[in-house]
Design an enzyme around this catalytic site. Structure first.
Site, PDB file in Angstrom:
ATOM      1  N   GLY A  10     -39.877  21.354   0.601  1.00  0.00           N
ATOM      2  CA  GLY A  10     -38.672  22.037   1.081  1.00  0.00           C
ATOM      3  C   GLY A  10     -38.177  21.423   2.374  1.00  0.00           C
ATOM      4  O   GLY A  10     -38.903  21.387   3.368  1.00  0.00           O
ATOM      5  N   GLY A  12     -35.485  22.462   4.186  1.00  0.00           N
ATOM      6  CA  GLY A  12     -34.560  23.356   4.884  1.00  0.00           C
ATOM      7  C   GLY A  12     -34.910  23.341   6.368  1.00  0.00           C
ATOM      8  O   GLY A  12     -35.549  22.405   6.863  1.00  0.00           O
ATOM      9  N   PHE A  13     -34.538  24.402   7.069  1.00  0.00           N
ATOM     10  CA  PHE A  13     -34.790  24.451   8.518  1.00  0.00           C
ATOM     11  C   PHE A  13     -36.283  24.329   8.825  1.00  0.00           C
ATOM     12  O   PHE A  13     -36.685  23.613   9.735  1.00  0.00           O
ATOM     13  CB  PHE A  13     -34.254  25.759   9.100  1.00  0.00           C
ATOM     14  CG  PHE A  13     -32.760  25.786   9.193  1.00  0.00           C
ATOM     15  CD1 PHE A  13     -32.107  25.123  10.217  1.00  0.00           C
ATOM     16  CD2 PHE A  13     -32.001  26.462   8.254  1.00  0.00           C
ATOM     17  CE1 PHE A  13     -30.726  25.130  10.314  1.00  0.00           C
ATOM     18  CE2 PHE A  13     -30.617  26.488   8.337  1.00  0.00           C
ATOM     19  CZ  PHE A  13     -29.976  25.818   9.366  1.00  0.00           C
ATOM     20  N   VAL A  78     -40.514  20.282  -7.254  1.00  0.00           N
ATOM     21  CA  VAL A  78     -41.926  20.611  -7.474  1.00  0.00           C
ATOM     22  C   VAL A  78     -42.020  21.665  -8.571  1.00  0.00           C
ATOM     23  O   VAL A  78     -41.354  22.701  -8.520  1.00  0.00           O
ATOM     24  CB  VAL A  78     -42.586  21.109  -6.172  1.00  0.00           C
ATOM     25  CG1 VAL A  78     -44.007  21.596  -6.438  1.00  0.00           C
ATOM     26  CG2 VAL A  78     -42.589  19.997  -5.141  1.00  0.00           C
ATOM     27  N   GLU A 169     -19.251  38.016   7.793  1.00  0.00           N
ATOM     28  CA  GLU A 169     -18.598  36.727   8.085  1.00  0.00           C
ATOM     29  C   GLU A 169     -17.704  36.302   6.923  1.00  0.00           C
ATOM     30  O   GLU A 169     -16.584  35.839   7.114  1.00  0.00           O
ATOM     31  CB  GLU A 169     -19.659  35.655   8.370  1.00  0.00           C
ATOM     32  CG  GLU A 169     -20.380  35.901   9.694  1.00  0.00           C
ATOM     33  CD  GLU A 169     -21.289  34.754  10.122  1.00  0.00           C
ATOM     34  OE1 GLU A 169     -21.705  33.976   9.255  1.00  0.00           O
ATOM     35  OE2 GLU A 169     -21.574  34.652  11.331  1.00  0.00           O
ATOM     36  N   ASP A 304     -38.339  31.386   5.349  1.00  0.00           N
ATOM     37  CA  ASP A 304     -38.004  32.617   4.617  1.00  0.00           C
ATOM     38  C   ASP A 304     -39.106  33.064   3.668  1.00  0.00           C
ATOM     39  O   ASP A 304     -39.155  34.228   3.267  1.00  0.00           O
ATOM     40  CB  ASP A 304     -36.724  32.396   3.792  1.00  0.00           C
ATOM     41  CG  ASP A 304     -35.471  32.484   4.645  1.00  0.00           C
ATOM     42  OD1 ASP A 304     -35.592  32.723   5.859  1.00  0.00           O
ATOM     43  OD2 ASP A 304     -34.368  32.312   4.089  1.00  0.00           O
ATOM     44  N   ALA A 317     -32.697  31.191  10.781  1.00  0.00           N
ATOM     45  CA  ALA A 317     -33.005  29.781  11.010  1.00  0.00           C
ATOM     46  C   ALA A 317     -33.964  29.572  12.198  1.00  0.00           C
ATOM     47  O   ALA A 317     -34.921  28.796  12.075  1.00  0.00           O
ATOM     48  CB  ALA A 317     -31.708  29.000  11.202  1.00  0.00           C
TER      49      ALA A 317
HETATM   50  C1  LIG Z   1     -24.944  32.106   3.682  1.00  0.00           C
HETATM   51  C2  LIG Z   1     -26.056  32.120   4.691  1.00  0.00           C
HETATM   52  C3  LIG Z   1     -25.745  32.255   6.039  1.00  0.00           C
HETATM   53  C4  LIG Z   1     -26.764  32.268   6.992  1.00  0.00           C
HETATM   54  N1  LIG Z   1     -26.419  32.387   8.315  1.00  0.00           N
HETATM   55  C5  LIG Z   1     -27.390  32.338   9.253  1.00  0.00           C
HETATM   56  C6  LIG Z   1     -27.056  32.368  10.635  1.00  0.00           C
HETATM   57  O1  LIG Z   1     -25.877  32.458  10.998  1.00  0.00           O
HETATM   58  N2  LIG Z   1     -28.066  32.294  11.538  1.00  0.00           N
HETATM   59  C7  LIG Z   1     -29.373  32.194  11.154  1.00  0.00           C
HETATM   60  O2  LIG Z   1     -30.250  32.103  12.010  1.00  0.00           O
HETATM   61  N3  LIG Z   1     -29.721  32.180   9.851  1.00  0.00           N
HETATM   62  C8  LIG Z   1     -28.766  32.241   8.894  1.00  0.00           C
HETATM   63  N4  LIG Z   1     -29.106  32.209   7.569  1.00  0.00           N
HETATM   64  C9  LIG Z   1     -30.534  32.236   7.197  1.00  0.00           C
HETATM   65  C10 LIG Z   1     -31.171  30.871   7.337  1.00  0.00           C
HETATM   66  O3  LIG Z   1     -30.340  29.892   6.784  1.00  0.00           O
HETATM   67  C11 LIG Z   1     -32.530  30.900   6.641  1.00  0.00           C
HETATM   68  O4  LIG Z   1     -33.336  31.848   7.296  1.00  0.00           O
HETATM   69  C12 LIG Z   1     -33.179  29.528   6.694  1.00  0.00           C
HETATM   70  O5  LIG Z   1     -32.408  28.608   5.952  1.00  0.00           O
HETATM   71  C13 LIG Z   1     -34.595  29.565   6.128  1.00  0.00           C
HETATM   72  O6  LIG Z   1     -35.098  28.269   6.182  1.00  0.00           O
HETATM   73  P1  LIG Z   1     -36.164  27.760   5.113  1.00  0.00           P
HETATM   74  O7  LIG Z   1     -36.508  26.369   5.529  1.00  0.00           O
HETATM   75  O8  LIG Z   1     -37.244  28.753   4.966  1.00  0.00           O
HETATM   76  O9  LIG Z   1     -35.388  27.757   3.719  1.00  0.00           O
HETATM   77  P2  LIG Z   1     -34.118  26.929   3.253  1.00  0.00           P
HETATM   78  O10 LIG Z   1     -33.302  26.509   4.409  1.00  0.00           O
HETATM   79  O11 LIG Z   1     -33.482  27.761   2.206  1.00  0.00           O
HETATM   80  O12 LIG Z   1     -34.732  25.615   2.578  1.00  0.00           O
HETATM   81  C14 LIG Z   1     -35.535  25.662   1.424  1.00  0.00           C
HETATM   82  C15 LIG Z   1     -35.551  24.263   0.829  1.00  0.00           C
HETATM   83  O13 LIG Z   1     -36.544  24.206  -0.187  1.00  0.00           O
HETATM   84  C16 LIG Z   1     -36.053  23.439  -1.271  1.00  0.00           C
HETATM   85  N5  LIG Z   1     -36.801  23.845  -2.470  1.00  0.00           N
HETATM   86  C17 LIG Z   1     -36.965  25.105  -2.944  1.00  0.00           C
HETATM   87  N6  LIG Z   1     -37.744  25.088  -4.039  1.00  0.00           N
HETATM   88  C18 LIG Z   1     -38.079  23.791  -4.259  1.00  0.00           C
HETATM   89  C19 LIG Z   1     -38.869  23.122  -5.256  1.00  0.00           C
HETATM   90  N7  LIG Z   1     -39.468  23.790  -6.241  1.00  0.00           N
HETATM   91  N8  LIG Z   1     -38.989  21.780  -5.182  1.00  0.00           N
HETATM   92  C20 LIG Z   1     -38.377  21.078  -4.194  1.00  0.00           C
HETATM   93  N9  LIG Z   1     -37.631  21.660  -3.231  1.00  0.00           N
HETATM   94  C21 LIG Z   1     -37.487  22.995  -3.263  1.00  0.00           C
HETATM   95  C22 LIG Z   1     -34.573  23.789  -1.322  1.00  0.00           C
HETATM   96  O14 LIG Z   1     -33.827  22.782  -1.985  1.00  0.00           O
HETATM   97  C23 LIG Z   1     -34.230  23.887   0.165  1.00  0.00           C
HETATM   98  O15 LIG Z   1     -33.786  22.656   0.679  1.00  0.00           O
HETATM   99  C24 LIG Z   1     -28.118  32.168   6.591  1.00  0.00           C
HETATM  100  C25 LIG Z   1     -28.430  32.020   5.234  1.00  0.00           C
HETATM  101  C26 LIG Z   1     -27.406  31.989   4.291  1.00  0.00           C
HETATM  102  C27 LIG Z   1     -27.751  31.823   2.837  1.00  0.00           C
END
Ligand SMILES: Cc1cc2nc3c(=O)[nH]c(=O)nc-3n(C[C@H](O)[C@H](O)[C@H](O)COP(=O)(O)OP(=O)(O)OC[C@H]3O[C@@H](n4cnc5c(N)ncnc54)[C@H](O)[C@@H]3O)c2cc1C
Length: 439
Positions: A10, A12-13, A78, A169, A304, A317
């Site tokens: 993953g 993401g952030f 994955v 928003e 998350d 984030a």
């Molecule tokens: C519309 C929206 C607005 C938001 N606004 C805010 C905000 O203003 N401020 C704030 O702080 N937070 C905000 N958030 C929340 C914040 O974006 C999340 O808390 C944050 O992205 C979590 O990070 P993460 O790395 O856990 O997951 P994510 O950023 O969701 O990243 C998960 C990654 O895992 C990858 N992945 C998943 N399953 C697999 C797999 N099986 N194989 C390979 N890759 C995989 C995905 O492709 C993705 O790139 C918002 C969220 C959304 C949806």
């Protein structure tokens, strides 16, 4: 001795933060994501409402990691993790690991409400936001030609379910798009009939914020033409209607509409449970305060997807970023034979934009701001947090253009995948007719 191998699933952030913290160490890191780009999710609503191009809020993952020779990246989905033999199965290979960081994020939570999965538009990833933008513009195109009054009214009604930050928003941006820009594009449509409705199950918008900020947000949205209905719980969604009941009086009501946008719930990515990890009732993996899985001390869960036993963290984030750093530091400690440390979260605050010159901010849980100052702060913080200079440049340019011209130039209906069909697919599906995949 060979370098230890860490795999991060993953980008993401949380995953990017973990990978970056390995910079300059002698650990071999492999980062996997199903996409080759990182998405800045906090600006998804601006893509859905024609303010920004999808490209403005994403950055190639290889670019983000190019200064780190010990971190490799592969675009790979994955499929399964065998935590006992420490092997990851992707769509084309098997990858062994010494340590694993799971950062697979979250998906929309539909609470088993009939019709939500089938008929609602989620807003969790880039595909969702382009799909939603297509739907909004396409509804206006159809409404302009529609002779039947009730069908036209359905096309011109947009219901957002969920009065948290994303719902608020999106409601504000949608109202600005409709009453500020689209009103000039469709002279045949009577814009007094266009409705943007925000349904919130709880008694106030922005439940995490102090009451007076929620009241301000509600008042601002109403001024912008949004119908805000609190204590309104959705009970069913159909192709052309959303059903809800008043939480206090229990009377049922219906809004005929073609577009229902679901921002009401988020749960941990179901892959964790599928791969055999213990999850709570929100689909998040229960972990130790150090972010380790109790049964597998070489496996860390971040972002998350993580539910540390000692403290409940919001799905934000900054939490994901700080957890990514903690997991990496703990792995480095384990490699040196030291004990991992518990995660300590430093909350910097949260902010929500509502519209032009209108936002709310709660800083460090102490300072509350509304209006122009909060709006400026929101713009500044989001600009600063974008992943690359190129992103910042494009986003700033678009914001300045929209601010002075009151125009949103990205109001395009685009196919999500190359296709020779001329019309967008029906709601909730991609061009090739498949339902949109959520993270
Ligand atoms: C519309 C929206 C607005 C938001 N606004 C805010 C905000 O203003 N401020 C704030 O702080 N937070 C905000 N958030 C929340 C914040 O974006 C999340 O808390 C944050 O992205 C979590 O990070 P993460 O790395 O856990 O997951 P994510 O950023 O969701 O990243 C998960 C990654 O895992 C990858 N992945 C998943 N399953 C697999 C797999 N099986 N194989 C390979 N890759 C995989 C995905 O492709 C993705 O790139 C918002 C969220 C959304 C949806």
């Amino acid at each position: 001795m060979n370098n230890q191998r860490v795999v991060i699933i993953g980008a993401g952030f949380a995953g990017i933060s973990a990978a970056r913290t390995f910079a300059g160490t002698s650990v071999d890191v492999l980062l996997l994501d199903r996409h080759n780009y990182h998405t800045f999710l906090p600006l998804l609503h601006q893509v859905a409402t024609c303010e920004l191009e999808p490209e403005h809020i994403v950055c190639p993952i290889r670019k983000l990691l190019k200064a780190q020779p010990n971190v490799q990246f592969a675009t790979n989905e994955v499929k399964r993790v065998d935590f006992v033999s420490q092997v990851i199965e992707t769509n084309n290979c098997l990858i062994p690991y010494d340590y694993l960081i799971l950062a697979c994020g979250s998906t929309s939570q539909f609470f088993g409400i009939p019709g939500v999965y089938e008929h609602c538009f989620p807003l969790k990833n880039l595909e969702n936001s382009v799909n939603l933008r297509n739907q909004i513009i396409y509804c206006f195109e159809l409404a302009q030609e529609e002779a039947d009054f009730s069908r036209r009214q359905e096309l011109l009604t947009f219901t957002i379910v969920g009065g948290g930050a994303t719902g608020v928003e999106l409601a504000g941006e949608l109202a600005e798009l409709i009453y500020g820009t689209l009103v000039n594009d469709y002279p045949a449509i009577d814009f007094r009939r266009v409705r943007v409705v925000l349904l919130q199950a709880g008694d106030k918008l922005l439940p995490e914020m102090p009451l007076h900020l929620s009241v301000y947000a509600k008042r601002q949205l109403q001024k912008m033409g949004v119908e805000v209905k609190v204590a309104s719980r959705v009970t069913k969604v159909m192709e052309n209607a959303v059903y809800w009941e008043d939480s206090h009086f229990k009377n049922s009501q219906t809004i005929p509409c073609q577009t229902v946008i679901w921002t009401a719930g988020v749960c941990g990515n179901p892959v964790a449970k599928k791969w055999g990890l213990v999850t709570d009732n929100n689909g998040k993996v229960t972990v130790l305060p150090t972010l380790q899985v109790p049964e597998y001390p070489q496996v860390y869960i971040v972002g998350d997807l993580a539910a540390p036993q000692h403290e409940q963290f919001p799905m934000l984030a900054p939490v994901a970023i700080q957890q990514g750093t903690t997991a990496t530091n703990n792995i480095l400690r384990q490699i040196k034979g030291k004990n991992p440390q518990p995660m300590r979260y430093q909350h910097q605050g949260s902010m929500v934009i509502i519209g032009r010159h209108a936002a709310v901010a709660n800083l460090f849980g102490k300072v509350n701001l509304t209006g122009f100052v909060a709006w400026l702060l929101w713009l500044f913080v989001h600009l600063a947090c974008l992943p690359s200079t190129r992103n910042r440049f494009h986003v700033l340019l678009n914001w300045v253009w929209s601010y002075f011209s009151c125009d949103r130039s990205v109001r395009l209906i685009l196919p999500l995948h190359p296709t020779n069909q001329s019309k967008p697919a029906p709601q909730g599906t991609t061009e090739d007719g498949k339902r949109v995949e959520i993270n």
